[in-house]
Write a protein that holds these residues in place. Structure first.
Motif, short mmCIF file in Angstrom:
data_model
loop_
_atom_site.label_atom_id
_atom_site.label_comp_id
_atom_site.label_asym_id
_atom_site.label_seq_id
_atom_site.Cartn_x
_atom_site.Cartn_y
_atom_site.Cartn_z
N VAL A 70 -82.00 31.36 11.11
CA VAL A 70 -81.00 31.16 10.06
C VAL A 70 -81.67 31.27 8.68
CG1 VAL A 70 -79.36 29.54 9.05
CG2 VAL A 70 -79.58 29.70 11.55
N MET A 71 -82.81 30.61 8.52
CA MET A 71 -83.49 30.64 7.22
C MET A 71 -83.99 32.04 6.88
SD MET A 71 -82.87 27.58 6.47
CE MET A 71 -83.72 27.33 4.90
N ALA A 96 -76.74 34.83 13.30
CA ALA A 96 -77.50 33.62 12.94
C ALA A 96 -76.98 33.01 11.65
CB ALA A 96 -78.98 33.95 12.81
N LEU A 97 -76.67 33.86 10.69
CA LEU A 97 -76.17 33.40 9.40
C LEU A 97 -74.83 32.68 9.56
CD1 LEU A 97 -77.10 33.73 6.41
CD2 LEU A 97 -75.50 35.66 6.27
N TRP A 98 -73.92 33.29 10.33
CA TRP A 98 -72.60 32.67 10.54
C TRP A 98 -72.74 31.35 11.28
CZ3 TRP A 98 -67.86 32.36 8.94
CH2 TRP A 98 -66.90 31.72 9.75
N THR A 99 -73.54 31.35 12.32
CA THR A 99 -73.70 30.12 13.10
C THR A 99 -74.33 29.01 12.27
OG1 THR A 99 -73.98 31.46 15.10
CG2 THR A 99 -74.62 29.15 15.24
N GLY A 100 -75.34 29.37 11.48
CA GLY A 100 -76.00 28.38 10.65
C GLY A 100 -75.11 27.81 9.58
N ALA A 101 -74.22 28.62 9.04
CA ALA A 101 -73.34 28.15 7.97
C ALA A 101 -72.10 27.46 8.50
CB ALA A 101 -72.93 29.32 7.09
N ALA A 153 -77.94 40.61 14.78
CA ALA A 153 -78.42 39.30 15.23
C ALA A 153 -78.58 38.35 14.03
CB ALA A 153 -79.76 39.44 15.95
N ALA A 154 -78.98 38.88 12.89
CA ALA A 154 -79.12 38.06 11.70
C ALA A 154 -77.77 37.64 11.15
CB ALA A 154 -79.91 38.81 10.63
N VAL A 155 -76.76 38.53 11.24
CA VAL A 155 -75.40 38.17 10.83
C VAL A 155 -74.90 37.02 11.68
CG1 VAL A 155 -73.01 38.96 10.69
CG2 VAL A 155 -74.86 40.49 9.98
N ASP A 209 -71.45 39.36 18.11
CA ASP A 209 -70.87 40.60 17.58
C ASP A 209 -70.76 40.49 16.06
OD1 ASP A 209 -69.00 38.61 17.63
OD2 ASP A 209 -67.34 39.89 18.25
N GLY A 210 -71.89 40.24 15.41
CA GLY A 210 -71.89 39.95 13.99
C GLY A 210 -71.05 40.88 13.14
#
Length: 473
Positions: A410-411, A331-336, A327-329, A344-345
């Protein structure tokens, strides 16, 4: 030196003028007679006319053309005029006819020798000039910048760059002369031009114009497949930049002895790796192998082939091998990237890694991917910047109109990357998140980001991607 005007080449994206025409001769069967040779000249001019149709900016006023950097006093400038300028420079020069012939034959691959058809080199150039002069006026803006434009004020004069061009030609000439004493001019996979050819090229640079001499010198190196070491190549690119040449003019066709791929070497001008891939995404982006491949194959000029894939793979493997939850992957991709959120990070990361390995098998089959130890000395510095920004985005979301991801998620993911994976990757992703979330910046913040980027060794324009976020005042 003749009274040649300053060159008008700023808008080209590859070779042009007499060196560009010579390239066309190297790529075509040797003409059987003068008529066929002149037909090849016409074909080159026709190809330019198709690529740059007449009247594309005729609707602009003189003031508008001046603002855009066009020379409003010379509105009939096109490829034919560029070619005529090169030709006239040689015809009117003090060079011996045999020197001009040697330069032409070296640049054109020897396929068309005017002497074999009863012409001197100058006669041949005059026939080229007549062919150009017979064409209708193009009526398009010239390529010489207006005197007050940034390029018009910055470009070097011939005197400022002549010695540097002559020195590069002389450097190759020194190698050629040493090789002559061994009765062998072979260098790596290519052969060196003869000392006579290089001496003639020096004469062009010194007595006609250094810019023309530089282009013809490069063309000869490409014809002879001379292998150029990276340090010399970097000097060529620096010279080309001073002339306003596109990087492709130096790169295309030049045999470069590239150093091994080194993911620690920061030689990209802009962003790179996983953060660069995220920066290519947008709302309509299709997250597919093809999209990844475009980024993985996007080596910058001056980079060892395969470098873009190698740094993207290293970033991706860092994330894959970390404890960062799926889920963090996501969030990271979406935020960047600000593209629709993925669920499916790690599958996305595995796809990226697969495509990078495919590219490396093609571009650098001897390269073995290695994830170098993270540079942790700036972890606290980067973390402070992330934490300072977090409150300002607490009520925001990435990809708000598709699959919203809270900015707080994301943060949090960014903090994990900075503290537990790689501060360098974390900072690059942080810069992308600032753009995605439209975070306003103070000049002081921006200056701190620039300083961090310099310590990481980022390219000249990497951090400037966020300068539009600086608040006025």
């Amino acid at each position: 030196m003749t009274g040649r005007q300053e060159p008008y080449y700023v808008d080209y994206d590859a070779d042009f003028g007499l060196s560009g025409l010579a390239e066309a001769f190297t790529l075509s069967p040797a003409p059987e007679d003068t008529g066929a040779a002149l037909a090849l000249v016409t074909a080159k001019l026709d190809a330019y006319d198709r690529e740059c149709p007449v009247g594309s900016v005729e609707h602009l006023s003189a003031d508008e053309r001046s603002i855009l950097g066009y020379d409003t006093s010379h509105d009939d400038w096109g490829y034919a005029e560029e070619l005529r300028e090169d030709v006239r420079g040689l015809v009117e020069s003090p060079l011996a006819d045999e020197a001009i012939r040697a330069v032409w034959r070296a640049a054109a691959g020897g396929g068309w020798d005017p002497a074999a058809h009863g012409m001197s080199a100058r006669d041949w150039l005059r026939r080229i000039d007549e062919t150009c002069a017979a064409r209708p006026s193009r009526k398009v803006p010239g390529r010489r910048p207006a005197p007050g434009s940034w390029w018009g004020a910055w470009r070097p004069t011939a005197d400022e760059v002549r010695d540097d061009v002559v020195a590069e030609i002389a450097g190759i000439a020194g190698i050629a002369e040493a090789a002559e004493t061994r009765s062998c001019r072979e260098l790596s996979t290519g052969f060196l031009p003869s000392p006579d050819i290089l001496a003639a090229l020096e004469e062009v640079a010194a007595r006609v114009h250094p810019e023309l001499g530089f282009r013809l010198f490069l063309r000869a190196l490409k014809v002879y497949s001379v292998r150029i070491e990276k340090a010399r190549y970097d000097r060529f690119q620096a010279l080309g930049e001073r002339f306003g040449h596109p990087a492709a003019l130096i790169d295309l066709g030049l045999d470069i002895a590239w150093p091994p791929i080194d993911t620690a070497r920061r030689d990209a001008t802009w962003d790179f790796g996983f953060s660069h891939l995220a920066g290519q995404a947008h709302q309509d982006w299709r997250e597919s192998r093809e999209e990844i491949r475009k980024t993985a194959a996007g080596d910058d000029f001056g980079q060892t082939p395969g470098s873009a894939a190698a740094v993207l793979l290293e970033d991706t493997l860092r994330l894959l091998r970390s404890a960062l939850p799926d889920a963090a992957v996501t969030a990271l991709w979406t935020g960047a990237s600000n593209s629709p959120g993925r669920t499916d990070g790690r599958d996305w990361l595995r796809l990226i890694a697969d495509v990078c390995r495919e590219r490396l098998r093609e571009a650098a089959p001897a390269y073995t991917p290695v994830v170098a130890p993270a540079r942790t000395e700036l972890a606290d510095t980067v973390l402070r910047e992330v934490r300072e920004t977090a409150p300002a985005v607490a009520d925001k979301a990435a990809s708000p109109h598709w699959h919203p991801v809270p900015a707080t998620d994301v943060m949090d993911a960014l903090e994990h990357v900075v503290t537990r994976i790689d501060p360098d990757l974390g900072f690059r992703l942080f810069l992308r998140v600032l753009i995605t979330l439209s975070v306003p910046l103070t000049r002081e913040q921006y200056d701190r980001y620039r300083a961090i980027g310099e310590r990481f060794g980022y390219g000249e324009y990497h951090v400037s991607d966020v300068d539009h976020l600086i608040e006025a005042g």
